[in-house]
Write an enzyme that holds these catalytic residues in place. Structure first.
Site, PDB file in Angstrom:
ATOM      1  N   CYS A  91      -4.286   3.497   2.441  1.00  0.00           N
ATOM      2  CA  CYS A  91      -2.859   3.854   2.893  1.00  0.00           C
ATOM      3  C   CYS A  91      -2.669   2.450   3.858  1.00  0.00           C
ATOM      4  O   CYS A  91      -1.410   2.819   4.728  1.00  0.00           O
ATOM      5  CB  CYS A  91      -2.519   4.928   3.915  1.00  0.00           C
ATOM      6  SG  CYS A  91      -3.783   5.230   5.346  1.00  0.00           S
ATOM      7  N   GLY A  92      -2.782   1.405   3.451  1.00  0.00           N
ATOM      8  CA  GLY A  92      -2.331   0.193   3.833  1.00  0.00           C
ATOM      9  C   GLY A  92      -2.708   0.317   5.505  1.00  0.00           C
ATOM     10  O   GLY A  92      -3.790   0.564   5.745  1.00  0.00           O
TER      11      GLY A  92
END
Length: 292
Positions: A91-92
């Site tokens: 998720c980054g």
């Protein structure tokens, strides 16, 4: 320089990666809308509850009477941090930003901090940092319900009333937009009455109500619900932030994989062209040698 066979394998490998990231992007996109709607739908109830508590706090304000335990500010050095993070990655920078913010809070605190972790990523971070994790709650699912939040709220309230914590803070990602999630740390207990919700006539209006059995008892029933609602809203914000961040991260990963595939394909075509040219030259040279 890589051989043609190596380039062909790398191209296929990157294409397979792009298929995986694209699938994750589609799954996150399908879950993101529902998670965002749940987070937004919780706000009106939370805002109304804040307004009611503001009115009740104004109605029960009496310096001669002891305040409710959840409103009482007491001296003490015991600090608890309710740290809410996703259970998964991909998720980054969401997880790293949340853990960095909470880690800075713990490191700069003048008093020792005990952590109640909601989510595997926050739990693992503080265990590696050798910070005392007194409780953990994981696997709440993509769409957590109020029933799953109740044990967390009960633990936090009970530990505060028992004097284990003198102050409790909550750390979570605030969902701003699909591309923006902001780490937030704020005080959860003791409850600070939302005085900003009280208008000039709020105190007078609160006194015009008829409370049954009494304003103090109604406030005493609502305050634990208020704490539970604050935690529930933070967990919904965390869910919406995770799905949004994962969709954006997987989209970027898919775009990068496609770009790498194009570059590798160009390199492969050039290498293949050089090989064909070399083979043609060998054939022409051989034919010329035979004729000579």
């Amino acid at each position: 320089m890589a051989t043609i066979r190596q380039l062909r394998r790398r191209i296929q490998s990157v294409k397979n990666t792009a298929k995986i990231t694209n699938a994750l992007q589609l799954v996150a996109a399908s879950k993101m809308r529902r998670a965002q709607d749940r987070a937004l739908q919780a706000k009106p109830y939370s805002e109304k509850l804040r307004a009611v508590i503001a009115d009740l706090a104004a109605a029960t304000l009496d310096p001669e009477k002891p305040a409710h335990p959840l409103l009482t500010v007491r001296e003490g050095n015991n600090i608890g941090l309710l740290h809410i993070t996703p259970d998964r990655g991909l998720c980054g920078g969401l997880n790293s930003n949340l853990n960095r913010s909470a880690g800075t809070f713990v490191a700069t605190s003048r008093n020792p901090v005990d952590v109640i972790a909601v989510g595997k990523k926050g739990r693992d971070f503080f265990i590696r940092a050798r910070v005392n994790v007194v409780a953990e709650f994981t696997e709440l699912g993509d769409y957590p319900g109020a029933a799953q939040v109740a044990p967390i709220a009960r633990l936090v309230i009970d530990d505060y009333l028992a004097g284990i914590f003198d102050r409790v803070y909550i750390s979570y990602p605030e969902f701003v937009t699909t591309a923006t999630q902001r780490p937030v740390i704020r005080q959860l207990l003791p409850i600070e009455p939302p005085t900003s919700e009280i208008s000039e006539s709020s105190a007078t209006l609160a006194q015009d109500y008829i409370f049954e059995p009494s304003p103090e008892e109604v406030l005493g029933e609502l305050l634990p619900r208020y704490v539970e609602m604050q935690i529930y809203e933070a967990i919904l914000q965390n869910s919406a932030s995770f799905q949004s961040a994962q969709m954006v991260a997987m989209k970027n990963a898919t775009d990068n994989a496609n770009e790498i595939t194009r570059e590798l394909t160009l390199t492969y075509n050039k290498a293949r062209q050089e090989q064909i040219t070399k083979e043609l030259l060998d054939i022409v040279g051989g034919a010329a040698a035979l004729e000579g």
